[in-house]
Design a protein around this motif. Structure first.
Motif, mmCIF file in Angstrom:
data_model
loop_
_atom_site.group_PDB
_atom_site.id
_atom_site.type_symbol
_atom_site.label_atom_id
_atom_site.label_comp_id
_atom_site.label_asym_id
_atom_site.label_seq_id
_atom_site.Cartn_x
_atom_site.Cartn_y
_atom_site.Cartn_z
ATOM 1 N N VAL A 82 0.823 -1.211 0.000
ATOM 2 C CA VAL A 82 0.000 0.000 0.000
ATOM 3 C C VAL A 82 0.859 1.263 0.000
ATOM 4 O O VAL A 82 0.426 2.311 -0.493
ATOM 5 N N ARG A 86 0.474 4.389 -2.464
ATOM 6 C CA ARG A 86 0.337 5.773 -1.992
ATOM 7 C C ARG A 86 1.336 6.687 -2.702
ATOM 8 O O ARG A 86 0.981 7.770 -3.162
ATOM 9 N N VAL A 94 -4.793 -1.886 -5.438
ATOM 10 C CA VAL A 94 -4.508 -2.629 -4.202
ATOM 11 C C VAL A 94 -5.767 -3.238 -3.595
ATOM 12 O O VAL A 94 -5.685 -4.194 -2.818
ATOM 13 N N LEU A 133 -10.316 3.331 -3.765
ATOM 14 C CA LEU A 133 -9.927 2.107 -3.078
ATOM 15 C C LEU A 133 -11.051 1.073 -3.136
ATOM 16 O O LEU A 133 -10.810 -0.109 -3.418
ATOM 17 N N ASP A 166 -4.398 2.069 5.139
ATOM 18 C CA ASP A 166 -4.148 0.640 5.229
ATOM 19 C C ASP A 166 -5.450 -0.091 4.940
ATOM 20 O O ASP A 166 -6.549 0.474 5.098
#
Length: 358
Positions: A82, A86, A94, A133, A166
């Motif tokens: 991750v 980022r 991800v 995400l 996370d």
């Protein structure tokens, strides 16, 4: 209560701390819900009841479809991959990794993944970033055939930086009791059928990040694509092809090659007294593995322990079923090949014996 008594309390309330002063933006959390809803809808299965926004996801499991159903659960994360996502601002892949790491663990028992829950923790909640995400998580669920029935987004200012995040996930599948795969089915004479990985998957990234520290991730550095793009290639999701394989041929065990590589994972599906010999010359490792080994440098033994080295999944099955297994997997766009054999354990060899050269 007099006016004099009431005024100081009202003033204190106006001047007191608010949740937003601590860095938690409830309005941003609310704004993310409609952005997520469309992605969640893509994963819907007939058994799903209700919609997002409740306190729990509802899944109307039908036990009459099975003779003796066994529920299988699993949970995992994406690890330090991750951080590379980022750095590159790539938040749409991800989530696929997250689902893959869970559902590929479920299917090795013989289970069909049914539903999935996610947990996203962020330093500062940006609805657009969260939606990207979740889009990846939803795509992973679509590929796996399971429903995204719920999740949690938590804002942790002070614990995480504003752009840090996370991921964790939890999934449930189902398998007939008499169809559960595992070591008890494996016998000497079985063969090992290997399935190609899509790259590094989501393991070994603490070592990867050390190797690439300071490098321009947008440059290729001798690879066929930019380094960052190669490192963020999503984990392969094998569930649909493997469920088709289980319908087509007899399979004794499946092994998800994750942290620890082939030497660390293949023993998990072998009964006491049996060992495996795997010929690593039956496949090409792939450029990213050779690149990491050279750049590190990383010794071959450490490469095998840290990475999947080109094999993301292994099937152990009767020799007579091997060719049909390879053909069935090819029909479902999975590159597979016969890579080894199962035999009696001897004192002069390790339980997982790799022949050939890296």
């Amino acid at each position: 209560m007099t006016d004099a008594d009431h005024e100081p309390r009202e003033s204190a309330a106006r001047s007191g701390l608010r949740y937003a002063d601590a860095g938690v933006d409830l309005a941003a959390a609310d704004a993310s819900i409609p952005l997520i809803a469309e992605q969640v809808a893509r994963t819907r299965r007939p058994e799903v009841l209700g919609s997002i926004g409740g306190f729990g996801g509802l899944f109307a499991f039908d036990p009459t479809r099975y003779r003796e159903p066994v529920l299988v659960s699993g949970t995992d994360g994406v690890g330090t991959k991750v951080d590379l996502a980022r750095q590159l601002g790539r938040l749409d892949t991800v989530g696929i990794d997250l689902v893959a790491m869970v559902v590929d663990d479920l299917v090795v028992t013989g289970a069909e993944p049914l539903f999935f829950n996610d947990y996203i923790s962020v330093g500062q909640l940006d609805p657009g970033r969260v939606a990207r995400l979740v889009a990846g998580i939803a795509e992973g669920c679509v590929r796996a055939g399971c429903a995204l029935v719920g999740g949690e987004t938590a804002e942790h200012p002070g614990l995480l930086g504003p752009d840090e995040f996370d991921l964790a996930g939890f999934g449930v599948g189902v398998v007939e009791r008499d169809a559960v795969l595992g070591p008890d089915r494996v016998v000497a004479g079985d063969v090992v059928v290997a399935m190609a990985s899509s790259g590094l998957h989501a393991n070994g990234y603490s070592l990867v990040r050390r190797i690439v520290d300071g490098l321009d991730l947008s440059a290729s550095h001798g690879l066929s694509a930019p380094l960052g793009e190669v490192l963020l290639e999503p984990t392969a999701i094998y569930t649909r092809p493997l469920l088709a394989l289980l319908e087509a041929v007899e399979v004794h065990a499946l092994c998800h090659v994750t942290g620890g590589g082939i030497p660390g994972n293949l023993p998990r599906v072998l009964p006491a007294g049996l060992a495996a010999t795997v010929d690593v010359d039956t496949w090409t490792r792939g450029e990213v593995f050779h690149w990491l080994a050279d750049r590190g440098p990383v010794a071959p033994a450490d490469m095998w322990d840290a990475f999947n080295c080109g094999v993301g999944m292994v099937a152990v099955l009767p020799a007579a079923a091997a060719e049909a297994a390879v053909s069935t997997l090819a029909e479902h766009d999975v590159d597979a090949w016969i890579a080894g054999t199962i035999h009696d354990l001897t004192t002069d060899r390790p339980r997982i014996h790799l022949t050939g050269t890296f």
